[in-house]
Design a protein around this motif. Sequence first.
Motif, PDB file in Angstrom:
ATOM      1  N   PRO A   1      -9.818  72.098 -30.698  1.00 48.21           N
ATOM      2  CA  PRO A   1     -10.875  71.312 -31.343  1.00 48.21           C
ATOM      3  C   PRO A   1     -12.001  71.026 -30.358  1.00 48.21           C
ATOM      4  CG  PRO A   1      -9.075  69.886 -30.764  1.00 48.21           C
ATOM      5  CD  PRO A   1      -8.643  71.291 -30.438  1.00 48.21           C
ATOM      6  N   GLY A   2     -13.174  70.836 -30.868  1.00 52.05           N
ATOM      7  CA  GLY A   2     -14.309  70.495 -30.029  1.00 52.05           C
ATOM      8  C   GLY A   2     -14.258  69.038 -29.600  1.00 52.05           C
ATOM      9  N   LEU A   3     -15.082  68.716 -28.656  1.00 50.77           N
ATOM     10  CA  LEU A   3     -15.137  67.349 -28.140  1.00 50.77           C
ATOM     11  C   LEU A   3     -15.505  66.359 -29.244  1.00 50.77           C
ATOM     12  CD1 LEU A   3     -15.004  65.451 -25.694  1.00 50.77           C
ATOM     13  CD2 LEU A   3     -17.414  65.941 -25.296  1.00 50.77           C
ATOM     14  N   LEU A   4     -16.430  66.742 -30.113  1.00 49.53           N
ATOM     15  CA  LEU A   4     -16.844  65.862 -31.201  1.00 49.53           C
ATOM     16  C   LEU A   4     -15.676  65.587 -32.152  1.00 49.53           C
ATOM     17  CD1 LEU A   4     -19.062  64.263 -32.594  1.00 49.53           C
ATOM     18  CD2 LEU A   4     -19.705  66.356 -33.796  1.00 49.53           C
ATOM     19  N   SER A   5     -14.896  66.598 -32.467  1.00 49.62           N
ATOM     20  CA  SER A   5     -13.726  66.407 -33.340  1.00 49.62           C
ATOM     21  C   SER A   5     -12.714  65.462 -32.694  1.00 49.62           C
ATOM     22  CB  SER A   5     -13.043  67.744 -33.632  1.00 49.62           C
ATOM     23  OG  SER A   5     -13.899  68.589 -34.344  1.00 49.62           O
ATOM     24  N   GLU A   6     -12.441  65.674 -31.424  1.00 55.82           N
ATOM     25  CA  GLU A   6     -11.506  64.791 -30.717  1.00 55.82           C
ATOM     26  C   GLU A   6     -12.017  63.354 -30.697  1.00 55.82           C
ATOM     27  OE1 GLU A   6     -10.926  66.627 -26.894  1.00 55.82           O
ATOM     28  OE2 GLU A   6      -9.055  67.553 -27.575  1.00 55.82           O
ATOM     29  N   GLN A   7     -13.305  63.192 -30.429  1.00 55.59           N
ATOM     30  CA  GLN A   7     -13.892  61.851 -30.388  1.00 55.59           C
ATOM     31  C   GLN A   7     -13.791  61.170 -31.750  1.00 55.59           C
ATOM     32  OE1 GLN A   7     -14.867  60.017 -28.000  1.00 55.59           O
ATOM     33  NE2 GLN A   7     -15.742  61.212 -26.355  1.00 55.59           N
ATOM     34  N   LEU A   8     -14.081  61.915 -32.832  1.00 60.18           N
ATOM     35  CA  LEU A   8     -14.021  61.337 -34.170  1.00 60.18           C
ATOM     36  C   LEU A   8     -12.600  60.919 -34.534  1.00 60.18           C
ATOM     37  CD1 LEU A   8     -16.494  63.616 -36.159  1.00 60.18           C
ATOM     38  CD2 LEU A   8     -16.786  61.211 -35.559  1.00 60.18           C
ATOM     39  N   VAL A   9     -11.637  61.773 -34.228  1.00 61.64           N
ATOM     40  CA  VAL A   9     -10.241  61.446 -34.526  1.00 61.64           C
ATOM     41  C   VAL A   9      -9.790  60.267 -33.678  1.00 61.64           C
ATOM     42  CG1 VAL A   9      -7.865  62.300 -34.314  1.00 61.64           C
ATOM     43  CG2 VAL A   9      -9.618  63.726 -35.377  1.00 61.64           C
ATOM     44  N   TYR A  10     -10.094  60.291 -32.406  1.00 62.29           N
ATOM     45  CA  TYR A  10      -9.685  59.190 -31.523  1.00 62.29           C
ATOM     46  C   TYR A  10     -10.341  57.877 -31.941  1.00 62.29           C
ATOM     47  CZ  TYR A  10      -9.037  56.227 -27.482  1.00 62.29           C
ATOM     48  OH  TYR A  10      -8.719  55.167 -26.673  1.00 62.29           O
ATOM     49  N   LEU A  11     -11.626  57.910 -32.211  1.00 60.68           N
ATOM     50  CA  LEU A  11     -12.338  56.688 -32.581  1.00 60.68           C
ATOM     51  C   LEU A  11     -11.842  56.151 -33.924  1.00 60.68           C
ATOM     52  CD1 LEU A  11     -14.434  54.661 -31.718  1.00 60.68           C
ATOM     53  CD2 LEU A  11     -16.184  56.074 -32.767  1.00 60.68           C
ATOM     54  N   SER A  12     -11.558  57.027 -34.872  1.00 63.09           N
ATOM     55  CA  SER A  12     -11.022  56.584 -36.164  1.00 63.09           C
ATOM     56  C   SER A  12      -9.652  55.941 -36.000  1.00 63.09           C
ATOM     57  CB  SER A  12     -10.923  57.763 -37.132  1.00 63.09           C
ATOM     58  OG  SER A  12     -12.184  58.312 -37.378  1.00 63.09           O
ATOM     59  N   ALA A  13      -8.775  56.606 -35.262  1.00 64.83           N
ATOM     60  CA  ALA A  13      -7.436  56.052 -35.034  1.00 64.83           C
ATOM     61  C   ALA A  13      -7.524  54.765 -34.224  1.00 64.83           C
ATOM     62  CB  ALA A  13      -6.558  57.077 -34.313  1.00 64.83           C
ATOM     63  N   SER A  14      -8.408  54.723 -33.255  1.00 67.20           N
ATOM     64  CA  SER A  14      -8.582  53.534 -32.427  1.00 67.20           C
ATOM     65  C   SER A  14      -9.123  52.371 -33.257  1.00 67.20           C
ATOM     66  CB  SER A  14      -9.524  53.848 -31.267  1.00 67.20           C
ATOM     67  OG  SER A  14      -9.685  52.745 -30.432  1.00 67.20           O
ATOM     68  N   GLY A  15     -10.032  52.655 -34.167  1.00 70.22           N
ATOM     69  CA  GLY A  15     -10.575  51.611 -35.028  1.00 70.22           C
ATOM     70  C   GLY A  15      -9.512  51.017 -35.938  1.00 70.22           C
ATOM     71  N   LEU A  16      -8.706  51.880 -36.546  1.00 69.64           N
ATOM     72  CA  LEU A  16      -7.624  51.392 -37.414  1.00 69.64           C
ATOM     73  C   LEU A  16      -6.581  50.617 -36.607  1.00 69.64           C
ATOM     74  CD1 LEU A  16      -7.141  54.438 -39.786  1.00 69.64           C
ATOM     75  CD2 LEU A  16      -8.131  52.207 -40.344  1.00 69.64           C
ATOM     76  N   ALA A  17      -6.235  51.148 -35.452  1.00 69.81           N
ATOM     77  CA  ALA A  17      -5.262  50.456 -34.594  1.00 69.81           C
ATOM     78  C   ALA A  17      -5.828  49.127 -34.106  1.00 69.81           C
ATOM     79  CB  ALA A  17      -4.885  51.339 -33.408  1.00 69.81           C
ATOM     80  N   GLY A  18      -7.114  49.095 -33.782  1.00 64.39           N
ATOM     81  CA  GLY A  18      -7.756  47.861 -33.341  1.00 64.39           C
ATOM     82  C   GLY A  18      -7.770  46.801 -34.432  1.00 64.39           C
ATOM     83  N   LEU A  19      -8.004  47.214 -35.656  1.00 63.30           N
ATOM     84  CA  LEU A  19      -7.964  46.275 -36.773  1.00 63.30           C
ATOM     85  C   LEU A  19      -6.553  45.707 -36.937  1.00 63.30           C
ATOM     86  CD1 LEU A  19      -9.329  44.933 -39.193  1.00 63.30           C
ATOM     87  CD2 LEU A  19      -8.776  46.970 -40.516  1.00 63.30           C
ATOM     88  N   GLY A  20      -5.570  46.570 -36.844  1.00 63.91           N
ATOM     89  CA  GLY A  20      -4.186  46.108 -36.921  1.00 63.91           C
ATOM     90  C   GLY A  20      -3.838  45.159 -35.793  1.00 63.91           C
TER      91      GLY A  20
END
Length: 139
Positions: free
Chosen positions: A83-102
């Motif tokens: 995956p490209g850097l942008l894809s990794e960043q989007l997946v990481y940021l999405s998972a991090s956002g959900l985990a942060g909310l939890g």
Amino acid sequence: MQAGVLSCLAVWLPVLTLPWAVSNAVVTVASTLLCTELHARFTFGTGRRAGWREHWQSAGSAAVAYLATTAAVYVLHLAQPSPGLLSEQLVYLSASGLAGLGRFLVLRLYVFAVRRSQQTAARPPVPQPAGAVSLLAAA
């Protein structure tokens, strides 16, 4: 939220010399320590440093968040081997956002809730001046 964005940017600094999971662990530990202190002092209104109990409980929620963000990036790599850097960043940021909310909900409802109720119980009632009339009583 700001911590998640900073983590997203910071996780790529150590990844230049460390495996991604190790880089994520370093960033998770550092951001957990910092955010627990900030939550204790400002967000949840304790006005003082977090104690060992808060740090250990926060560490438990951070461990779950670490597993979620690491799993999300590894699933991305399984689905798309390069995956490209942008894809990794989007997946990481999405998972991090959900985990942060939890994590925020766990901290709000469990970790700092006990201390807040203890502080409320220990706080003496505010004395009312003699002859003060309540707005509800006057209505």
